[in-house]
Design an enzyme around this catalytic site. Structure first.
Site, PDB file in Angstrom:
ATOM      1  CG  HIS A  96      41.054  41.656  40.339  1.00  0.00           C
ATOM      2  ND1 HIS A  96      41.418  43.009  39.472  1.00  0.00           N
ATOM      3  CD2 HIS A  96      41.300  41.031  39.045  1.00  0.00           C
ATOM      4  CE1 HIS A  96      41.702  42.329  38.401  1.00  0.00           C
ATOM      5  NE2 HIS A  96      41.619  41.212  37.607  1.00  0.00           N
ATOM      6  CG  ASP A 154      39.533  32.617  38.470  1.00  0.00           C
ATOM      7  OD1 ASP A 154      40.924  33.432  38.105  1.00  0.00           O
ATOM      8  OD2 ASP A 154      40.073  32.158  37.282  1.00  0.00           O
TER       9      ASP A 154
HETATM   10  C1  SDX Z   1      42.505  37.062  37.746  1.00  0.00           C
HETATM   11  O1  SDX Z   1      45.325  40.634  36.740  1.00  0.00           O
HETATM   12  C2  SDX Z   1      44.096  40.446  37.055  1.00  0.00           C
HETATM   13  O2  SDX Z   1      43.420  41.250  35.644  1.00  0.00           O
HETATM   14  C3  SDX Z   1      44.181  38.793  36.816  1.00  0.00           C
HETATM   15  C4  SDX Z   1      42.856  38.263  36.157  1.00  0.00           C
HETATM   16  C5  SDX Z   1      42.755  38.098  34.864  1.00  0.00           C
HETATM   17  O3  SDX Z   1      42.237  38.032  33.859  1.00  0.00           O
HETATM   18  O4  SDX Z   1      44.051  37.934  33.956  1.00  0.00           O
HETATM   19  O5  SDX Z   1      41.852  38.687  36.251  1.00  0.00           O
HETATM   20  C6  SDX Z   1      42.480  36.587  36.776  1.00  0.00           C
HETATM   21  O6  SDX Z   1      43.825  36.320  38.015  1.00  0.00           O
HETATM   22  C7  SDX Z   1      41.648  36.791  39.006  1.00  0.00           C
HETATM   23  C8  SDX Z   1      41.994  36.609  40.433  1.00  0.00           C
HETATM   24  C9  SDX Z   1      41.791  35.047  40.464  1.00  0.00           C
HETATM   25  N1  SDX Z   1      42.408  34.982  41.780  1.00  0.00           N
HETATM   26  C10 SDX Z   1      42.081  34.707  42.788  1.00  0.00           C
HETATM   27  O7  SDX Z   1      41.075  34.416  43.314  1.00  0.00           O
HETATM   28  C11 SDX Z   1      43.285  33.859  44.042  1.00  0.00           C
HETATM   29  C12 SDX Z   1      42.083  34.902  45.525  1.00  0.00           C
HETATM   30  N2  SDX Z   1      42.366  36.687  45.720  1.00  0.00           N
HETATM   31  C13 SDX Z   1      43.325  37.346  46.274  1.00  0.00           C
HETATM   32  O8  SDX Z   1      44.744  36.444  46.276  1.00  0.00           O
HETATM   33  C14 SDX Z   1      43.712  39.105  45.893  1.00  0.00           C
HETATM   34  O9  SDX Z   1      42.461  39.363  45.745  1.00  0.00           O
HETATM   35  C15 SDX Z   1      44.455  39.054  44.151  1.00  0.00           C
HETATM   36  C16 SDX Z   1      45.399  38.359  43.906  1.00  0.00           C
HETATM   37  C17 SDX Z   1      43.232  38.907  43.341  1.00  0.00           C
HETATM   38  C18 SDX Z   1      45.091  40.598  44.465  1.00  0.00           C
HETATM   39  O10 SDX Z   1      45.181  40.461  45.274  1.00  0.00           O
HETATM   40  P1  SDX Z   1      46.244  42.203  45.327  1.00  0.00           P
HETATM   41  O11 SDX Z   1      45.338  43.350  45.107  1.00  0.00           O
HETATM   42  O12 SDX Z   1      47.403  42.085  45.981  1.00  0.00           O
HETATM   43  O13 SDX Z   1      45.372  42.263  47.095  1.00  0.00           O
HETATM   44  P2  SDX Z   1      45.998  41.897  48.090  1.00  0.00           P
HETATM   45  O14 SDX Z   1      46.519  40.679  48.586  1.00  0.00           O
HETATM   46  O15 SDX Z   1      46.594  42.830  49.290  1.00  0.00           O
HETATM   47  O16 SDX Z   1      44.913  41.922  49.655  1.00  0.00           O
HETATM   48  C19 SDX Z   1      44.362  43.139  50.061  1.00  0.00           C
HETATM   49  C20 SDX Z   1      43.634  42.460  50.967  1.00  0.00           C
HETATM   50  C21 SDX Z   1      44.467  41.690  51.874  1.00  0.00           C
HETATM   51  O17 SDX Z   1      43.867  41.814  53.417  1.00  0.00           O
HETATM   52  P3  SDX Z   1      44.776  42.284  54.663  1.00  0.00           P
HETATM   53  O18 SDX Z   1      46.150  41.950  54.229  1.00  0.00           O
HETATM   54  O19 SDX Z   1      45.753  43.803  54.098  1.00  0.00           O
HETATM   55  O20 SDX Z   1      44.225  42.631  56.271  1.00  0.00           O
HETATM   56  O21 SDX Z   1      42.750  42.260  50.916  1.00  0.00           O
HETATM   57  C22 SDX Z   1      42.975  41.186  51.466  1.00  0.00           C
HETATM   58  C23 SDX Z   1      44.470  40.160  51.513  1.00  0.00           C
HETATM   59  O22 SDX Z   1      44.380  39.696  52.672  1.00  0.00           O
HETATM   60  N3  SDX Z   1      42.456  39.625  50.603  1.00  0.00           N
HETATM   61  C24 SDX Z   1      41.764  38.549  50.558  1.00  0.00           C
HETATM   62  C25 SDX Z   1      41.357  37.756  49.484  1.00  0.00           C
HETATM   63  N4  SDX Z   1      41.830  38.251  48.425  1.00  0.00           N
HETATM   64  C26 SDX Z   1      42.349  39.533  48.920  1.00  0.00           C
HETATM   65  N5  SDX Z   1      40.919  37.963  51.630  1.00  0.00           N
HETATM   66  C27 SDX Z   1      40.461  37.056  51.769  1.00  0.00           C
HETATM   67  N6  SDX Z   1      40.417  35.958  50.113  1.00  0.00           N
HETATM   68  C28 SDX Z   1      40.699  36.859  49.046  1.00  0.00           C
HETATM   69  N7  SDX Z   1      40.328  36.446  48.094  1.00  0.00           N
END
Ligand code: SDX
Length: 376
Positions: free
Chosen positions: A261, A312
């Protein structure tokens, strides 16, 4: 480049505006709606009461809640042109695209609500009441079944379940859905809410703002994640395959949906509550298959990536146990979030400021125009 111009990609940690609607403590894992902790609201409140809280900023009296419930019930019936539109939509359409299209078309039947900056709680009520009917009618349309008559005797959650499945839910099922709706109602400046506020900040209308929000929520990195979680669980199949399949995906730098998140650095408090409800509903159905897979998946992803579940991860297992098809999970997110979106649009109109950040231009600035015949 002036030293003040530092790019914050994704506007991460940028504070864009003041709001009184929702507070997230990402480090402590706390979520507050209008001053109330969602753990208390999930325990004691109802979706209708939370909708009232979103729009009016306070909990309703018994009379105010009864009035809101009656208004929502009266607005469940769709205008005839909207019913006819849904009946013409191709049955194989994506339900989020149907919601986006029909909400946009509803504006044509509500001319008073689409003047610049026109927004009142009546528009919020109209949309909140209509979304379950729209979703239910489309779901029946794609099964080549006629629309159901709205049920005035059911709560919002009870009506949503009835509209989708043509059956009354048990007390446990309706309460599980009611809690899920409470937990999805608002979440500060998430992408879809921010999209709604950007649209409202131009003095565009409520329906345009909500159409922007629905299109934004559709994305798999936002609202679409709950549906992707269930696809992953069906791919994994059994608990003993969780480790190997998860490791393989992580090795390919794939994201595991339902984890991570932008704001929470600990477990999303909504996931904590939804995990409990996933177990409750699974136990009642004597089927903890998805729950067991999710708990194992959570262990592996936390150990490997130090990531926590978000809202989620568990919601889809609850909806699946209720008999709701996967592609309706994100629309159910919208059925709840419509209350937060509309509350934020109303707040934007009350304290209007055009939302317009800057970009740091990194392209050339001194090219000379050339005739087309001389270009390669
Ligand atoms: C919702 O914003 C809100 O409040 C949204 C929400 C709401 O109520 O409205 O809470 C609802 O959208 C929840 C999130 C649902 N999405 C997912 O579950 C999709 C999977 N999650 C990711 O895509 C990610 O965690 C985000 C998009 C939710 C947040 O991403 P960020 O803050 O941009 O973090 P990032 O992409 O910069 O990741 C940081 C690191 C990375 O590693 P490196 O590339 O630096 O090595 O963490 C890793 C990412 O690869 N990472 C994950 C991951 N989430 C982050 N690796 C594997 N699986 C994941 N889910």
């Amino acid at each position: 480049m002036p030293e003040t111009e530092v790019v914050q990609r994704g506007l991460e940690d940028v504070v864009a505006l003041e709001s009184r609607i929702c507070f997230i403590d990402g480090r402590q894992g706390r979520l507050i709606y209008r001053g109330y902790d969602i753990r208390e609201l999930a325990e004691h409140s109802s979706f209708e009461e939370v909708a009232y809280l979103m729009w009016y900023g306070r909990l309703p009296t018994r009379a105010q809640l009864a009035e809101l419930q009656n208004l929502l019930v009266s607005l469940r019936v769709l205008p005839k042109p909207v019913v006819e539109l849904i009946e013409r939509i191709p049955p194989e359409s994506n339900p989020m695209e149907v919601l986006r299209t029909v909400v946009s078309a509803m504006a044509l039947s509500e001319p008073g609500e689409t003047k610049p900056g026109a927004s009142s709680i009546s528009g919020a009520l109209r949309l909140t009441a209509a979304l379950p009917t729209i979703l239910g009618q489309f779901h029946r349309r794609r099964a080549h079944l006629p629309p159901l008559a709205p049920r005035p005797d059911l709560s919002h959650a009870g009506y949503l379940l009835y509209a989708l499945l043509n059956r009354e839910g048990t007390e446990l099922e309706v309460r599980a859905l009611d809690v899920a709706l409470i937990l999805h109602a608002d979440h500060e400046l998430n992408a879809s809410t921010f999209a709604a506020r950007i649209t409202a900040s131009t003095l565009s209308d409520l329906y345009s703002a909500i159409t922007s929000a629905i299109g934004t929520l559709k994305g798999p990195l936002h609202g679409g994640a709950n549906e992707q979680v269930m696809k992953l669980l069906d791919e994994i199949g059994t608990v003993d395959r969780v480790e190997a399949i998860t490791q393989a995906k992580l090795a390919k730098h794939e994201r595991i949906m339902g984890f991570g998140h932008r704001v929470y650095k600990v477990e999303d408090p909504r996931a904590t509550i939804l995990r409990r409800w996933s177990h409750k509903v699974g136990e009642a159905k004597q089927d903890l298959h998805y729950y067991d897979l999710l708990v194992r998946l959570q262990e592996v992803v936390h150990r490997e990536k130090n990531l926590y579940p978000n809202v989620d991860l568990f919601s889809g297992s609850i909806y699946t146990q209720l008999g709701i098809p996967h592609d309706l999970f994100t629309p159910i997110f919208a059925v709840s979030r419509i209350t937060g979106w509309t509350a934020h649009v109303l707040e934007e109109y009350d304290d209007l400021r055009l939302i317009r950040p800057k970009a740091l231009y990194v392209g050339p600035t001194d090219l000379t125009y050339t005739e087309i015949g001389t270009r390669s």
